[in-house]
Design an enzyme around this catalytic site. Structure first.
Site: not given
Length: 306
Positions: A80, A83-84, A112, A162, A210, A237
């Site tokens: 990860d 993103d974000r 993911n 992860h 999820r 995660h």
């Protein structure tokens, strides 16, 4: 034209993005390197383990200030990277260049969010378009994501992944023969490894809220560790407000490395030092002063948060 990887690293540390040609070349070389790694990589301690960073570039630089830069410190990143946050391009570019320059000193697992489907929704795709004017850089990095390893084992004792465990995997040898190359599937062992979460309220496996992967309890962890002759599971995660969480009588730990996640959660973050004797020591830290970008506004298609 020859790629100067050391110059790229120094520019990235200074917060300057690479050119499209440089990114494309880095990704091409990194794919070749990662494809030669097994699904499950064995590494020795000492190593510093880092959880989700999610495009928070200034906090990544802070991690290296706290833990030491590569190659003076060995690192394992649990996935990860994008993103974000507002600086996913610089974040994954720096990690990619460090992996190319010091391949034995830094290891990168797949999370993911290292996925075409997820990055189209949660920021990386749009960021690549905004900074380079096309999807070429996004495509180059997502091709790299297809090659990332699934797990790391530290000194035959600590299993690192992860997300978590899978009901279809009881022995590590089953991971070694999976076909990891390609987009993360919607279900199956690879999806479970990057999506699953521990849950103290269940004993076995239960379907995750999820929408992918499972939740799993203490009995699952104990059985997996016993079967594989290991002592601990280390994963990322899940947002931890205190930066980390230890469960199941010290058999499983979560490390979270994105402070003030999404620039609004107010959490601290952590990295985990594993010493030569496998002693684990969490170091917590707050967001870097520069890490103050405005939070993106959620949309109906952008509601998955943790």
């Amino acid at each position: 034209m020859k790629l100067d990887i050391d110059a790229c690293i120094e520019r990235l540390y200074a917060g300057h993005a690479l050119s499209e040609w440089e990114v494309t070349k880095v990704c091409e070389l990194l794919q070749d390197l990662l494809c030669d790694e097994p699904n499950v990589v064995s590494i020795p301690a000492p190593v510093t383990v880092v959880g989700d960073v999610h495009g928070q570039f200034h906090d990544l630089v802070e991690i290296f200030a706290i833990g030491g830069r590569v190659p003076s410190t060995n690192y394992l990143f649990l996935g990860d990277y994008v993103d974000r946050g507002q600086h996913s391009v610089e974040t994954i570019s720096l990690l990619a260049c460090l992996k190319l320059r010091h391949k034995a000193r830094i290891h990168l697992l797949r999370g993911n969010h290292e996925s075409r489907n997820i990055t189209r929704t949660y920021g990386f795709y749009a960021e690549c378009h905004a900074k380079y004017g096309s999807a070429c850089v996004w495509r180059a990095f997502t091709d790299v994501f297809d090659c990332l390893a699934l797990a790391v084992i530290i000194d035959d004792s600590i299993f690192c992944v992860h997300g978590g465990l899978s009901p279809s995997i009881t022995h590590v040898d089953q991971l070694r023969v999976l076909d990891r190359f390609g987009e993360i599937p919607h279900e199956g062992a690879v999806a479970d490894l990057v999506w699953s979460d521990p849950d103290g309220d269940v004993t076995g496996f239960a379907r995750s809220q999820r929408g992918a992967g499972y939740t799993f309890g203490a009995q699952v962890v104990d059985r997996f560790l016993h079967t594989n002759g290991m002592a601990h599971i280390l994963r990322a995660h899940q947002l931890c407000m205190e930066g980390f969480l230890v469960l199941f009588n010290d058999r499983l730990s979560t490390v979270w490395s994105a402070p003030n996640y999404c620039y609004r959660c107010g959490n601290v973050a952590s990295i985990l030092h594993v010493d030569p004797y496998l002693k684990r020591d969490f170091v917590t830290f707050d967001a870097a002063p520069e890490s103050r970008a405005p939070a993106p506004q959620p949309t109906p298609d952008n509601m998955y948060f943790l």
